[in-house]
Design a protein around this motif. Structure first.
Motif, PDB file in Angstrom:
ATOM      1  N   TRP A  57       0.822  -1.211   0.000  1.00 46.38           N
ATOM      2  CA  TRP A  57       0.000   0.000   0.000  1.00 46.38           C
ATOM      3  C   TRP A  57       0.859   1.266   0.000  1.00 46.38           C
ATOM      4  O   TRP A  57       0.581   2.221  -0.702  1.00 46.38           O
ATOM      5  N   ASP A  59       3.874   1.480  -1.046  1.00 48.79           N
ATOM      6  CA  ASP A  59       4.852   1.368  -2.127  1.00 48.79           C
ATOM      7  C   ASP A  59       6.283   1.258  -1.595  1.00 48.79           C
ATOM      8  O   ASP A  59       7.215   1.771  -2.192  1.00 48.79           O
ATOM      9  N   LEU A  84       2.734  -3.844 -12.917  1.00 53.56           N
ATOM     10  CA  LEU A  84       1.526  -3.926 -12.095  1.00 53.56           C
ATOM     11  C   LEU A  84       0.629  -5.087 -12.524  1.00 53.56           C
ATOM     12  O   LEU A  84       0.071  -5.790 -11.674  1.00 53.56           O
ATOM     13  N   ILE A 136      -4.336  -4.032  -4.646  1.00 55.16           N
ATOM     14  CA  ILE A 136      -3.549  -2.793  -4.613  1.00 55.16           C
ATOM     15  C   ILE A 136      -2.869  -2.578  -5.964  1.00 55.16           C
ATOM     16  O   ILE A 136      -2.882  -1.470  -6.511  1.00 55.16           O
ATOM     17  N   ARG A 140      -3.587   0.520  -8.600  1.00 54.18           N
ATOM     18  CA  ARG A 140      -2.527   1.355  -9.175  1.00 54.18           C
ATOM     19  C   ARG A 140      -2.526   1.279 -10.699  1.00 54.18           C
ATOM     20  O   ARG A 140      -2.284   2.274 -11.379  1.00 54.18           O
ATOM     21  N   ARG A 143      -5.417   3.377 -11.901  1.00 57.23           N
ATOM     22  CA  ARG A 143      -5.054   4.783 -11.717  1.00 57.23           C
ATOM     23  C   ARG A 143      -4.075   5.253 -12.783  1.00 57.23           C
ATOM     24  O   ARG A 143      -4.193   6.356 -13.316  1.00 57.23           O
ATOM     25  N   LEU A 144      -3.131   4.396 -13.099  1.00 55.44           N
ATOM     26  CA  LEU A 144      -2.150   4.742 -14.125  1.00 55.44           C
ATOM     27  C   LEU A 144      -2.800   4.831 -15.497  1.00 55.44           C
ATOM     28  O   LEU A 144      -2.495   5.727 -16.289  1.00 55.44           O
ATOM     29  N   LEU A 152       5.094   5.894 -10.267  1.00 62.68           N
ATOM     30  CA  LEU A 152       5.375   4.645  -9.583  1.00 62.68           C
ATOM     31  C   LEU A 152       6.835   4.227  -9.729  1.00 62.68           C
ATOM     32  O   LEU A 152       7.355   3.481  -8.910  1.00 62.68           O
TER      33      LEU A 152
END
Length: 163
Positions: A57, A59, A84, A136, A140, A143-144, A152
């Motif tokens: 979470w 990173d 990811l 998670i 990400r 979101r990316l 990231l």
């Protein structure tokens, strides 16, 4: 997240206290706590896997990104998407395999030898952690894809908490 970290920290303190008390009981009172070592080992497994969720979470992961940081922005983004997706896929696949094992432990009602702890609890924490880390990574990834953030792969500045 702070509450979760507090619970993990208290669990670690309880483990240490149990181990110290077991040593005192064994060598001073000549009466070892038979289940203490087993509980400590299981607690360490659970704490490590739940701690992995915190690391994912926040990173706080180890990555070799010296070459990736030299790539153009579009390539860094592509590498982040690939990474990811790979992490999510591997975690979900491993969680699926782990769930099969946990289901067998529940079905057979297996417990630990000394403490009588249902083994599905310990192994279930691994499954839970793998699913959480996959979610998670997927969060990400989405979101990316949606926002286009590629931070990231950027080095993080030390915050004082990174000791």
């Amino acid at each position: 997240m702070n509450g979760f970290l507090t619970v993990l920290g208290l669990g670690l303190i309880a483990m240490v206290a149990l181990s110290v008390w077991n040593v005192i009981s064994r060598y001073i009172f000549n009466a070892a706590i038979l289940w203490a070592d087993e509980v400590t080992v299981f607690a360490m497994i659970v704490l490590a896997w739940l701690g992995a969720i915190v690391c994912a979470w926040c990173d706080f992961v180890i990555r070799m990104d010296i070459l990736v940081n030299t790539l153009p922005r579009a390539m860094r983004r592509a590498m982040a998407l690939f990474q990811l997706a790979l992490v999510a896929g591997i975690c979900l696949w491993t969680a699926w395999l782990s769930w099969g094992y946990v289901a067998r432990l529940v079905r057979f009602g297996m417990t630990s030898d000394a403490a009588g702890i249902p083994l599905w609890i310990v192994h279930g924490s691994i499954t839970l952690s793998l699913v959480a880390m996959a979610l998670i990574a997927l969060l990400r990834l989405v979101r990316l894809l949606i926002h286009g953030h590629d931070n990231l792969w950027q080095p993080r500045a030390p915050t004082g908490d990174d000791t």
